[in-house]
Design an enzyme around this catalytic site. Structure first.
Site, PDB file in Angstrom:
ATOM      1  N   GLU A 153       0.832  -1.211   0.000  1.00  0.00           N
ATOM      2  CA  GLU A 153       0.000   0.000   0.000  1.00  0.00           C
ATOM      3  C   GLU A 153       0.864   1.258   0.000  1.00  0.00           C
ATOM      4  O   GLU A 153       0.497   2.277  -0.587  1.00  0.00           O
ATOM      5  CB  GLU A 153      -0.966  -0.003   1.184  1.00  0.00           C
ATOM      6  CG  GLU A 153      -2.003  -1.133   1.152  1.00  0.00           C
ATOM      7  CD  GLU A 153      -2.775  -1.227  -0.165  1.00  0.00           C
ATOM      8  OE1 GLU A 153      -2.971  -0.185  -0.815  1.00  0.00           O
ATOM      9  OE2 GLU A 153      -3.162  -2.352  -0.543  1.00  0.00           O
ATOM     10  N   HIS A 176       1.688   2.341  -3.448  1.00  0.00           N
ATOM     11  CA  HIS A 176       0.657   3.220  -4.029  1.00  0.00           C
ATOM     12  C   HIS A 176       0.819   4.641  -3.483  1.00  0.00           C
ATOM     13  O   HIS A 176       0.676   5.624  -4.211  1.00  0.00           O
ATOM     14  CB  HIS A 176      -0.742   2.728  -3.646  1.00  0.00           C
ATOM     15  CG  HIS A 176      -1.183   1.472  -4.333  1.00  0.00           C
ATOM     16  ND1 HIS A 176      -1.170   1.320  -5.697  1.00  0.00           N
ATOM     17  CD2 HIS A 176      -1.701   0.307  -3.829  1.00  0.00           C
ATOM     18  CE1 HIS A 176      -1.655   0.116  -6.014  1.00  0.00           C
ATOM     19  NE2 HIS A 176      -1.968  -0.517  -4.901  1.00  0.00           N
TER      20      HIS A 176
HETATM   21 ZN   LIG Z   1      -2.659  -2.487  -4.666  1.00  0.00          ZN
END
Ligand SMILES: [Zn+2]
Length: 703
Positions: free
Chosen positions: A492, A495
């Site tokens: 994450e 991202h």
């Molecule tokens: Zn992802």
């Protein structure tokens, strides 16, 4: 997991306008005056959303009408840039609402979502089907070579033109009406398909008469099966529920082979055995309607229409990737089957391994080969240590970032943490929100989203959030993570980096505004640092003693993750191939027999290996027929090919070093959607991606 798309893509402006009377006292009315326009979570109440949505749509339509009816000849500034600046209020409310509904919802927010979704869809139509507006976009597009635009601006103009064309703006008035009708038909059929899948799943449980037949399942699970049977008026019997994949979790436990076979058979027959919830006819109608839509819009088939807007670009590229993997995957699955057969034969089972046996015997082999308890790792994975000495540490070594927690900004839940993020030169780059704990009002899984997207046109910097679902321990206890949770934290944050490093002019291209088959790529790459020796030794320390994690423990985990990859890749690949086959048909090519078409497709692609059925069969393949991933189920592997090749690049170039991080950032992470995604990859890697690193990772290279 996925990045949550913030808005329609048209609207990101943070321009401070005077609050209209309808929004007097509404904190959503104007941009937040907190640092980086960080949301005023302490002032926003549920009742502020609907008036802000309505006023936001009204304002944007007014702005768009003014652009469309401008007396001046269309220019890039008075049309495209003006649209980029439109919809500030709507973007603000939509972003904050969407994020809070995912992370911290309640009945009121869910009801607002149901009320607003169709209105927002109609709002988008009102913009994209505005003929005067499209005429201006098209006039600019047609003379784009003479406009002397910089590369990002030219790409933006092309992007707008594409968005309008794909929405049907180029069609005649009569064809527009046809398209609307087809869209309506597709929407209705998709709803029917989805409802049938759900109802069929609920109706498909395995009913048995005796407790003994469920031997192998835990006593608690058997009790639950008894309760489930009773609830359906079958007191004294046992009902085993099914999930929506072909494989069913109890298949790993049930010792009675005949019971396993029954459960597998009913799972595979869902939606195609007659009866009320049969989806065969629905599938044929959806495939036909989508093919007709593609034809109307000038495409060979629906997959071509869908893929044109993706990194893969065309059906040939996707077919190539899938077929390159099919043979090694099935070969490996056959080898795994031989290992399982050896166990059956040693037990004098006297039968040939079938789909219903796979999970049961795989668990046996796994236990023999990798004897360890994954819980032994947890004391070395304490949450704060993982975050600050692992995730942040890697970002510091690669990109020079530093992090400082601040407690003065409001949060929507006391467990949420907020960090200022500083670049290597000491300037603040972004604000990072870490929302790590599971809550009953939080959507499952893990995701990243942006509250504010970076754009130099609007003068904005990123405010990004990561959401995980780590169980919160009792007060005073440490939060200890599993290996998978650690990997998710790194994923994450990949991202988050994509969002925070964004260095673009236009909001349409900010950060993670990239194709569906590209967006998982940077996040998957960031997972590599979780087990990079220098990073691991910096964070994987026993929470009580500070002792480093024993290497043999981690090695066992890593080895066990490669196990069963032949099966996992083959079942995924078979479903991806079906998804493509159904959507690479012209209207005239739509078959009449769903199951025959499915069988022939699997055979044609060499993945018709009965012990490994597709992860989803056609009649319960919601990714493909409910909407979201139609002709797009390949996307996970597509991203992984780029990811595995990039991991190799880091290794070839010395791994965890600033020069490597800076290059990846400059060529890829900072570029958002400003260029064709494959161009970005080529600029970074110096060539097209190759398949070998992915084969190696999935243990599919025959070594
Ligand atoms: Zn992802």
């Amino acid at each position: 997991m996925l990045v949550v798309a913030a808005a329609l893509g048209l609207a990101f402006s943070q321009t401070v306008l005077a609050a209209p009377a309808a929004l007097a006292g509404n904190p959503l009315a104007t941009a937040s005056t907190l640092p980086f326009h960080y949301p005023q979570f302490d002032k926003i109440k549920d009742e502020h959303f609907i008036p802000a949505f309505n006023e936001g749509m009204r304002q944007q339509l007014k702005e768009v009408d003014a652009i469309a009816n401008n007396k001046a000849a269309p220019s890039f500034d008075n049309t495209i840039v003006a649209m980029e600046k439109s919809g500030a209020l709507l973007t603000r409310v939509q972003t904050i609402f969407g994020n809070l509904q995912g992370a911290n919802t309640n009945d009121k927010l869910d009801a607002i979502d149901s009320e607003m979704s169709p209105k927002l869809a109609a709002h988008a139509d009102a913009i994209y089907l505005n003929a005067k507006l499209y005429a201006r976009v098209k006039a600019l597009y047609d003379k784009r070579a003479t406009l002397k635009l910089d590369a990002e601006s030219e790409h933006l103009l092309e992007r707008y033109h594409t968005d309008f064309v794909r929405a049907g703006a180029n069609l005649s008035a009569a064809d527009k009406e046809k398209l609307k009708a087809i869209n309506g038909t597709i929407a209705k059929l998709q709803t029917t398909f989805t409802q049938n899948v759900l109802k069929e799943t609920n109706a498909s449980g395995l009913l048995v008469d005796t407790r003994e037949e469920l031997a192998g399942m835990s006593p608690a699970a058997i009790d639950a099966a008894a309760a489930a049977a009773k609830a359906k008026g079958q007191d004294g019997k046992f009902l085993v529920a099914v999930v929506n994949t072909s494989g069913q979790p109890p298949l790993a436990e049930l010792t009675n082979r005949a019971v396993r076979e029954k459960l597998m058979a009913l799972s595979l027959a869902r939606g195609s055995h007659g009866g009320e919830f049969d989806n065969r006819d629905v599938v044929l109608k959806i495939a036909k309607a989508r093919a007709e839509k593609a034809t109307l819009l000038g495409y060979e088939n629906f997959a071509a229409y869908s893929l044109e807007d993706q990194t893969a670009h065309d059906t040939a590229s996707v077919n190539k990737l899938l077929s390159e993997l099919a043979k090694p995957a099935v070969n490996n699955a056959r080898k795994e089957a031989a290992d399982l057969q050896a166990v059956v034969d040693a037990d004098k089972g006297g039968f040939k391994i079938d789909a219903s046996d796979w999970a049961f015997y795989t668990d046996k082999v796994r236990a023999q080969r990798f004897a360890f308890d994954e819980n032994q790792l947890k004391p070395y994975f304490e949450l704060n240590n993982v975050l600050t000495n692992g995730v942040f540490y890697a970002a510091n070594k690669l990109y020079g970032l530093s992090f400082k927690e601040r407690k003065d900004l409001p949060v929507y839940n006391p467990d949420v943490r907020v960090f200022d993020v500083f670049d290597a030169d000491g300037k603040q780059l972004a604000i990072f929100i870490a929302d790590m704990y599971a809550r009953s009002n939080k959507q499952g899984g893990a995701w990243m989203n942006e509250y504010i997207s970076q754009s130099s046109l609007l003068g904005t910097h990123s405010v990004v959030a990561n959401h995980l679902n780590i169980p919160k321990p009792p007060a005073g206890e440490p939060t200890l993570l599993t290996y998978d949770e650690v990997k998710t934290a790194f994923h994450e944050f990949g991202h988050a980096l994509h969002g925070m490093f964004s260095n673009v002019k236009y909001p349409r291209f900010s950060g993670t505004s990239v194709p569906r088959d590209f967006v998982e790529y940077p996040s998957q790459v960031n997972e590599m640092w979780a087990v990079w020796p220098e990073v691991l030794s910096n964070y994987a320390k026993h929470y009580k003693t500070g002792e480093p994690m024993p290497k043999e423990l981690l090695d066992k985990v890593l080895a066990s993750k490669k196990f069963n990859q032949g099966f996992l890749t083959t079942e995924y690949l078979s479903a991806s191939l079906l998804d493509q086959r159904w959507h690479q048909l012209t209207p005239a090519q739509i078959p009449t027999d769903v199951l025959a078409f499915e069988a022939q497709s699997l055979k044609d692609m060499g993945v018709d290996f009965a012990p490994v059925p597709p992860r989803y069969r056609t009649t319960y393949f919601s990714h493909s027929f409910s909407g979201g991933y139609s002709a797009g189920y390949y996307a996970y592997l597509w991203s992984e090919k780029l990811d595995a090749d990039t991991v190799e690049w880091f290794k070839e170039n010395g791994g965890l070093q600033r020069k490597n991080g800076d290059w990846f950032r400059a060529k890829l992470l900072s570029r958002g959607g400003t260029d064709d995604a494959m161009n970005l990859f080529r600029n970074f890697r110096g060539r097209d991606p190759v398949i070998e690193p992915l084969l190696e990772r999935r243990g599919l290279n025959g070594k």
